[in-house]
Write a protein that holds these residues in place. Structure first.
Motif, PDB file in Angstrom:
ATOM      1  N   ALA A  61     -78.975 -41.524 -77.237  1.00 27.85           N
ATOM      2  CA  ALA A  61     -79.544 -40.229 -76.876  1.00 27.85           C
ATOM      3  C   ALA A  61     -78.878 -39.078 -77.607  1.00 27.85           C
ATOM      4  N   ARG A  62     -77.571 -39.192 -77.850  1.00 31.65           N
ATOM      5  CA  ARG A  62     -76.876 -38.120 -78.574  1.00 31.65           C
ATOM      6  C   ARG A  62     -77.433 -37.980 -79.986  1.00 31.65           C
ATOM      7  N   THR A  63     -77.609 -39.114 -80.659  1.00 29.79           N
ATOM      8  CA  THR A  63     -78.141 -39.092 -82.023  1.00 29.79           C
ATOM      9  C   THR A  63     -79.533 -38.496 -82.049  1.00 29.79           C
ATOM     10  N   GLU A  64     -80.369 -38.913 -81.104  1.00 33.93           N
ATOM     11  CA  GLU A  64     -81.741 -38.405 -81.063  1.00 33.93           C
ATOM     12  C   GLU A  64     -81.769 -36.915 -80.741  1.00 33.93           C
ATOM     13  N   MET A  65     -80.855 -36.471 -79.896  1.00 36.11           N
ATOM     14  CA  MET A  65     -80.816 -35.047 -79.583  1.00 36.11           C
ATOM     15  C   MET A  65     -80.357 -34.234 -80.782  1.00 36.11           C
ATOM     16  N   GLU A  66     -79.371 -34.723 -81.502  1.00 33.55           N
ATOM     17  CA  GLU A  66     -78.931 -34.001 -82.699  1.00 33.55           C
ATOM     18  C   GLU A  66     -80.056 -33.909 -83.720  1.00 33.55           C
ATOM     19  N   ARG A  67     -80.838 -34.970 -83.828  1.00 34.23           N
ATOM     20  CA  ARG A  67     -81.981 -34.948 -84.742  1.00 34.23           C
ATOM     21  C   ARG A  67     -82.996 -33.893 -84.291  1.00 34.23           C
ATOM     22  N   ALA A  68     -83.281 -33.875 -82.998  1.00 32.50           N
ATOM     23  CA  ALA A  68     -84.244 -32.912 -82.464  1.00 32.50           C
ATOM     24  C   ALA A  68     -83.756 -31.480 -82.651  1.00 32.50           C
ATOM     25  N   VAL A  69     -82.488 -31.231 -82.357  1.00 29.98           N
ATOM     26  CA  VAL A  69     -81.932 -29.884 -82.494  1.00 29.98           C
ATOM     27  C   VAL A  69     -81.927 -29.456 -83.959  1.00 29.98           C
ATOM     28  N   GLY A  70     -81.592 -30.380 -84.836  1.00 27.54           N
ATOM     29  CA  GLY A  70     -81.593 -30.062 -86.261  1.00 27.54           C
ATOM     30  C   GLY A  70     -82.959 -29.602 -86.745  1.00 27.54           C
ATOM     31  N   ILE A  71     -84.002 -30.269 -86.279  1.00 29.25           N
ATOM     32  CA  ILE A  71     -85.360 -29.859 -86.661  1.00 29.25           C
ATOM     33  C   ILE A  71     -85.711 -28.526 -86.012  1.00 29.25           C
ATOM     34  N   ALA A  72     -85.335 -28.363 -84.754  1.00 25.58           N
ATOM     35  CA  ALA A  72     -85.636 -27.120 -84.045  1.00 25.58           C
ATOM     36  C   ALA A  72     -84.982 -25.914 -84.718  1.00 25.58           C
ATOM     37  N   GLU A  73     -83.836 -26.128 -85.348  1.00 24.71           N
ATOM     38  CA  GLU A  73     -83.129 -25.042 -86.030  1.00 24.71           C
ATOM     39  C   GLU A  73     -83.590 -24.855 -87.472  1.00 24.71           C
ATOM     40  N   SER A  74     -84.477 -25.709 -87.943  1.00 22.74           N
ATOM     41  CA  SER A  74     -84.925 -25.659 -89.333  1.00 22.74           C
ATOM     42  C   SER A  74     -86.082 -24.675 -89.505  1.00 22.74           C
ATOM     43  N   PRO A  75     -86.418 -24.321 -90.760  1.00 18.23           N
ATOM     44  CA  PRO A  75     -87.550 -23.422 -91.011  1.00 18.23           C
ATOM     45  C   PRO A  75     -88.872 -23.932 -90.454  1.00 18.23           C
ATOM     46  N   ALA A  76     -89.008 -25.241 -90.274  1.00 12.36           N
ATOM     47  CA  ALA A  76     -90.257 -25.790 -89.740  1.00 12.36           C
ATOM     48  C   ALA A  76     -90.567 -25.242 -88.356  1.00 12.36           C
ATOM     49  N   CYS A  77     -89.527 -24.844 -87.616  1.00 18.10           N
ATOM     50  CA  CYS A  77     -89.710 -24.344 -86.254  1.00 18.10           C
ATOM     51  C   CYS A  77     -89.448 -22.840 -86.142  1.00 18.10           C
ATOM     52  N   ALA A  78     -89.532 -22.139 -87.241  1.00 17.03           N
ATOM     53  CA  ALA A  78     -89.357 -20.687 -87.190  1.00 17.03           C
ATOM     54  C   ALA A  78     -90.379 -20.079 -86.234  1.00 17.03           C
ATOM     55  N   HIS A  79     -89.920 -19.288 -85.307  1.00 17.28           N
ATOM     56  CA  HIS A  79     -90.740 -18.622 -84.288  1.00 17.28           C
ATOM     57  C   HIS A  79     -91.339 -19.577 -83.251  1.00 17.28           C
ATOM     58  N   ALA A  80     -90.947 -20.846 -83.269  1.00 19.00           N
ATOM     59  CA  ALA A  80     -91.515 -21.798 -82.301  1.00 19.00           C
ATOM     60  C   ALA A  80     -90.879 -21.649 -80.920  1.00 19.00           C
ATOM     61  N   PHE A  81     -89.645 -21.152 -80.861  1.00 24.76           N
ATOM     62  CA  PHE A  81     -88.933 -21.029 -79.598  1.00 24.76           C
ATOM     63  C   PHE A  81     -88.693 -19.561 -79.258  1.00 24.76           C
ATOM     64  N   THR A  82     -88.795 -19.240 -77.983  1.00 26.91           N
ATOM     65  CA  THR A  82     -88.402 -17.910 -77.512  1.00 26.91           C
ATOM     66  C   THR A  82     -87.001 -17.939 -76.918  1.00 26.91           C
ATOM     67  N   ARG A  83     -86.524 -19.109 -76.547  1.00 28.78           N
ATOM     68  CA  ARG A  83     -85.169 -19.280 -76.017  1.00 28.78           C
ATOM     69  C   ARG A  83     -84.781 -20.737 -76.194  1.00 28.78           C
ATOM     70  N   THR A  84     -83.572 -20.983 -76.652  1.00 30.10           N
ATOM     71  CA  THR A  84     -83.110 -22.356 -76.828  1.00 30.10           C
ATOM     72  C   THR A  84     -81.934 -22.644 -75.907  1.00 30.10           C
ATOM     73  N   MET A  85     -81.744 -23.940 -75.630  1.00 31.56           N
ATOM     74  CA  MET A  85     -80.690 -24.407 -74.729  1.00 31.56           C
ATOM     75  C   MET A  85     -80.006 -25.624 -75.347  1.00 31.56           C
ATOM     76  N   PHE A  86     -79.629 -25.502 -76.590  1.00 27.76           N
ATOM     77  CA  PHE A  86     -79.176 -26.664 -77.336  1.00 27.76           C
ATOM     78  C   PHE A  86     -77.845 -27.220 -76.817  1.00 27.76           C
ATOM     79  N   ASP A  87     -76.894 -26.363 -76.466  1.00 26.76           N
ATOM     80  CA  ASP A  87     -75.617 -26.870 -75.971  1.00 26.76           C
ATOM     81  C   ASP A  87     -75.800 -27.616 -74.653  1.00 26.76           C
ATOM     82  N   GLU A  88     -76.585 -27.034 -73.753  1.00 26.98           N
ATOM     83  CA  GLU A  88     -76.866 -27.726 -72.490  1.00 26.98           C
ATOM     84  C   GLU A  88     -77.614 -29.040 -72.734  1.00 26.98           C
ATOM     85  N   ALA A  89     -78.504 -29.014 -73.718  1.00 25.01           N
ATOM     86  CA  ALA A  89     -79.275 -30.222 -74.023  1.00 25.01           C
ATOM     87  C   ALA A  89     -78.382 -31.341 -74.551  1.00 25.01           C
TER      88      ALA A  89
END
Length: 440
Positions: free
Chosen positions: A18-46
């Motif tokens: 799960a840690r590996t999969e979460m890091e992968r998900a967070v990495g994509i969420a922080e990438s240009p592909a997700c620019a403006h996709a989030f209004t608030r993130t909770m990556f540390d809690e996640a």
């Protein structure tokens, strides 16, 4: 890109964690592909939640996102707006968020959306507009109103994008981004803790990477088990409604839809073309503004008086249509809808499902509909086309799923399977077979 089910099996087999999969998900969420996709993130809690997750749970510590209109404990619920940015924090998770968390899902962030969910385009003047994942060269609309939720799933930043569908707000962005969007019968999932657009039409549901993931998400959100048999396509009698659904259709959408019909016929499905004359009545039934205008105005009227200048002008314009509806017109609308549903259900009774293009167009460039009065005419033209087909199912109080049906290299196109209320399990069973046929 693996779906949730394949990833969960990999987790159980020790091929990932799960840690590996979460890091992968967070990495994509922080990438240009997700620019403006989030209004608030909770990556540390996640990350912490994923590390402590149970790999045997249904969602196994994997990422999901929540549209900005869902209550999350300790956070305000702005619903894509600027005027509610400092609203009091929610005292508890909405039932939808709570159920996904209880099933082992990890919330990574709140996703961008059309302000107050009142558009199918996905443009937001306050938080920016996320770009469709399908075209790296031309920024295209994501579809709405669940825009950021779709981008989170289509990009790989989440396995489930929790959203809502009032007139297509799950199925439109699913179709335009090449993922799966399932709108269940509204009464099956709890809408509490979600800021409403139309209390009559709102449906809490989700986008996923596959039909089997859609079944999992629905089972969790609805707290029920889906009975999806293994009947082959030869067992089904399907209808294609020729009137209204194909008006204004673009050539790439028509070609992808016809190719899908050929594939299903070759697999043995019996497909019959029909007319639904009842569809011609919808304009007259909704002539006073419809449920969304009346019910959203009832919710927003005081806020509009105080903070109307802070609204997206396009959204405010649509809400204000509800200000002129009289009580007897609203009651007439309720009765007309009830009568219309009964007649459409009777017409569809001989069929297991209906096949339609989810929307008649591919995603246009953001630049053509971006905020600005000079682009309002084009915005409202595109919005009407995007909402037309899926909103028929909401008016029917029905259920529907959008599946990608385009070929590699083409802009995404959605194939919609739909029927009346409480045909959910049959639609999902047919969608499994249809998805398999389209991918072969």
């Amino acid at each position: 890109m693996n779906d949730l089910q394949a990833t969960r099996l990999d987790l159980l087999a020790g091929g990932t964690d799960a840690r590996t999969e979460m890091e992968r998900a967070v990495g994509i969420a922080e990438s240009p592909a997700c620019a403006h996709a989030f209004t608030r993130t909770m990556f540390d809690e996640a990350r912490q939640a994923a590390a402590a997750s149970d790999p045997g749970s249904r969602l196994a510590g994997l990422a999901f996102t929540a549209k900005d209109l869902f209550d999350v404990e300790g956070q305000s619920t702005p619903a894509g707006s600027a005027v509610l940015g400092h609203a009091p924090a929610a005292i508890a998770d909405s039932p939808a968020v709570a159920r996904l968390r209880a099933a082992g899902g990890v919330l990574t962030g709140r996703t961008n959306m059309t302000e107050f969910a009142f558009s199918g385009v996905g443009v937001n003047p306050h938080h920016g507009t996320p770009s469709n994942v399908s075209d790296a060269a031309v920024p295209r609309i994501p579809g709405g109103s669940s825009s950021g939720a779709a981008i989170s799933v289509a990009s790989g930043a989440a396995f489930i994008g929790l959203g809502s569908d009032t007139g297509g707000s799950i199925r439109i962005p699913a179709a335009l981004n090449g993922i799966v969007g399932f709108k269940n019968t509204a009464r099956l999932t709890p809408a509490a803790g979600a800021l409403p657009l139309s209390t009559t039409l709102d449906t809490v549901c989700a986008m996923t990477r596959s039909v089997r993931d859609a079944i999992t998400a629905h089972e969790i959100l609805a707290a029920r088990r889906v009975t999806a048999g293994n009947a082959p396509l030869t067992a089904y009698r399907l209808a294609v409604v020729k009137n209204v659904f194909f008006d204004g259709i673009e050539a790439p959408v028509a070609a992808a839809f016809e190719r899908s019909l050929q594939t299903l016929r070759a697999a043995g499905a019996r497909i019959v073309e029909i007319e639904l004359p009842e569809l011609a009545e919808l304009a007259a039934i909704n002539t006073t503004g419809g449920f969304s205008a009346a019910e959203s105005y009832a919710w927003h009227r005081l806020l509009l008086e105080r903070s109307g200048a802070g609204y997206d002008p396009r959204v405010a314009q649509r809400i204000l249509r509800g200000a002129t509806m009289k009580a007897h017109e609203y009651i007439d609308l309720i009765n007309a809808r009830r009568n219309w549903i009964a007649r459409v259900e009777a017409a569809l009774a001989p069929f297991d499902a209906v096949l339609s293009p989810t929307v008649p167009i591919t995603a246009p460039p953001i630049a053509s509909v971006a905020p600005g009065a000079e682009r309002d005419e084009e915005f409202f033209r595109v919005n009407a086309l995007l909402l037309r087909n899926p909103s028929i199912v909401n008016m029917l109080d029905g259920c529907a799923i959008s599946l990608p049906c385009h070929a590699a290299g083409e802009l995404p196109v959605g194939l919609m399977l739909w029927h009346a209320a409480l045909h959910d399990d049959a639609i999902l069973a047919m969608a499994l077979q249809t998805e398999r046929a389209l991918q072969e």
